[in-house]
Enzyme design. Structure first.
Site, PDB file in Angstrom:
ATOM      1  N   CYS A 331      41.012  25.876  34.262  1.00 61.99           N
ATOM      2  CA  CYS A 331      40.082  26.964  34.537  1.00 61.99           C
ATOM      3  C   CYS A 331      39.408  27.439  33.240  1.00 61.99           C
ATOM      4  O   CYS A 331      38.648  26.706  32.642  1.00 61.99           O
ATOM      5  CB  CYS A 331      40.791  28.097  35.274  1.00 61.99           C
ATOM      6  SG  CYS A 331      39.666  29.198  36.168  1.00 61.99           S
ATOM      7  N   HIS A 428      43.948  25.487  39.936  1.00 63.15           N
ATOM      8  CA  HIS A 428      45.230  26.125  39.657  1.00 63.15           C
ATOM      9  C   HIS A 428      46.268  25.650  40.679  1.00 63.15           C
ATOM     10  O   HIS A 428      45.929  25.188  41.763  1.00 63.15           O
ATOM     11  CB  HIS A 428      45.111  27.642  39.794  1.00 63.15           C
ATOM     12  CG  HIS A 428      44.351  28.299  38.685  1.00 63.15           C
ATOM     13  ND1 HIS A 428      44.887  28.497  37.432  1.00 63.15           N
ATOM     14  CD2 HIS A 428      43.110  28.835  38.666  1.00 63.15           C
ATOM     15  CE1 HIS A 428      43.995  29.124  36.682  1.00 63.15           C
ATOM     16  NE2 HIS A 428      42.908  29.337  37.403  1.00 63.15           N
TER      17      HIS A 428
END
Length: 482
Positions: A331, A428
């Site tokens: 991310c 994630h």
């Protein structure tokens, strides 16, 4: 009629989240339909819900303990710190605004309305709601407009159990002092207390326990010994992630960014017996013998790029890759690995461009639209199918995207450097998938464990419930709910 009870603490980090998780599992095992609720949470470690929003990671663990899918009503107000004096305000799963701490109080009347709506919706769907407070009701300077502790308890007429933390010392003063500083009306909502995190022989505290009962007039619900397996459950705070210095294990180092976010990616790695996991703190160099460096998510990518450089980690990463080491950016960490991070609208702070680490030939432009969804993906290198989630702003493009980290619905996701040593992904939660985690670790030469991560968490939640049932009067705590 659905009932509710609230666990408040004498301070932050007294173990409220763990207590609620244990009580939730204990109540669920008694055949009750139970749900967790936290009016206001402050955390950059969020979970994506089944109804397309985000809530605090602690409430996600509590929902798992209840056997319930995640919904935004379990944590209607989530504050996500972006700077030392300002936070993004997420209401019922969606970003409302970003405010400085001084301005937040002006929002509270509006937020209380949302909190009560979520609480009442949740109550309509189950037998019992177990509520977690935030901070401490003894912070009486914050009582006006409070939505997190006694302000909520009064508005919703929910009885309170006050938890003290004996591990930090002064638990008698914590509990008695709380009664001394709060109003009589607020004190009248407290049905009793419990003492958490006791180490040693609990009978040694019998006199202190009796003193608290005599002084406050409150009922005691028990003394809970320290739960040694707490580290095996997903951490809400990066400081709670357990370093696992295992001799001969694959050395995985994670950079402890100042605005680290959604670091639940690390929890499954900490469980692996063949992995030695280190959360690197500010001022500590990247070890020369590290095999893998993970750059985690961040609530402020450009801000954490500056923080990373202040620690000298940019130089360490170049040397690490030159030695043949692997780097994985997740991310915000993926965005940092590129050549530029551009924020023309000032979404994460001031407008401008920040040069990235240059380890991937990509660049990111911050955009106001936020991707927030659960995702099924295929890891390109191993062919493993896994589930994860996206929770980010920004779009990343560049020539290294020709070598994707994964494929999602046929589209390329993430990027890999030409030499294969540096990878970046927006996904994630990938390491929760046992098949993917084992394939990724096997490719790096790690010794693999046999236990599945989700199965381990479920088993620890059961043992936590056993622990709570053994040492606390759970029946009486549930009996005071109304």
């Amino acid at each position: 009629m659905t009932k509710a009870v609230m666990i408040q603490g004498t301070g932050s980090n007294v173990g409220k989240s763990m207590l609620v998780a244990g009580l939730c599992r204990a109540a669920a095992r008694r055949g009750l339909s139970v749900a967790p609720f936290k009016p206001q949470n402050m955390s950059n470690n969020a979970a994506v819900t089944s109804d397309g929003g985000e809530i605090g990671r602690a409430q996600a663990l509590q929902a798992l303990a209840c056997g319930k899918p995640l919904v935004v009503d379990m944590n209607p107000v989530l504050l996500k710190p972006e700077t030392d004096v300002g936070s993004q305000v997420v209401v019922q799963g969606k970003r409302l605004t970003t405010v400085k701490a001084r301005e937040y109080s002006k929002l509270k009347p509006q937020l209380m309305e949302a909190v009560l709506k979520s609480f009442n919706r949740l109550k309509s769907q189950c037998d019992l709601v177990i509520v977690e407070g935030a901070g401490s009701p003894a912070e009486v300077n914050l009582r006006q407009g409070d939505i997190a502790n006694m302000g909520f308890a009064q508005a919703a007429d929910v009885p309170v159990v006050l938890a003290g933390d004996i591990d930090r010392g002064g638990v008698i003063a914590q509990i008695v002092g709380t009664q001394a500083v709060i109003s009589e009306d607020d004190a009248g909502l407290i049905a009793g207390f419990l003492v958490n995190k006791f180490r040693g022989d609990p009978s040694l505290f019998d006199d202190g326990y009796a003193m608290i009962e005599d002084t406050t007039g409150w009922q005691g619900f028990g003394v809970l010994p320290y739960f040694g397996e707490a580290w095996k459950l997903p951490a809400e705070d990066a400081l709670d992630i357990k370093n696992t210095a295992r001799e001969g294990g694959l050395k995985v180092v994670c950079l402890g960014l100042s605005r680290i976010a959604n670091f639940d990616d690390l929890d499954p790695l900490a469980h692996e017996p063949g992995v030695s996991l280190t959360m690197l703190r500010a001022g500590e160099p990247v070890p020369g013998d590290a095999d893998v460096v993970i750059i985690p998510g961040s609530k402020s990518t450009r801000g954490d790029l500056a923080f990373l450089r202040e620690q000298g980690w940019d130089v360490d990463l170049v040397a690490h890759v030159r030695r043949g080491g692997q780097v994985l950016g997740i991310c915000g960490g993926y965005q940092m690995l590129g050549q530029w991070v551009r924020d023309p609208e000032g979404i994460e702070g001031s407008e401008g461009d920040t040069e990235g680490l240059g380890l991937l030939k990509v660049e990111t432009v911050m955009t106001p639209d936020k991707r927030l969804n659960e995702t099924a993906a295929v890891h390109v290198a191993s062919g493993e199918v896994f589930r994860g989630y996206e929770i980010h702003i920004g779009r990343t493009e560049g020539t290294d995207r020709k070598r994707p980290f994964a494929r999602v619905d046929g589209r390329k996701e993430g990027a890999v450097s030409a030499d294969g040593r540096v990878s970046g992904s927006y996904l994630h939660g990938m390491f929760r998938d046992d098949g993917f985690r084992r394939a990724w670790l096997k490719a790096l030469g790690a010794t693999l464990g046999e236990a599945g991560y989700d199965a381990t968490v479920e088993a620890v939640l059961d043992r936590l419930a056993d622990h709570v049932e053994e040492h606390l009067d759970v029946t009486e705590i549930l009996a005071i709910a109304r």
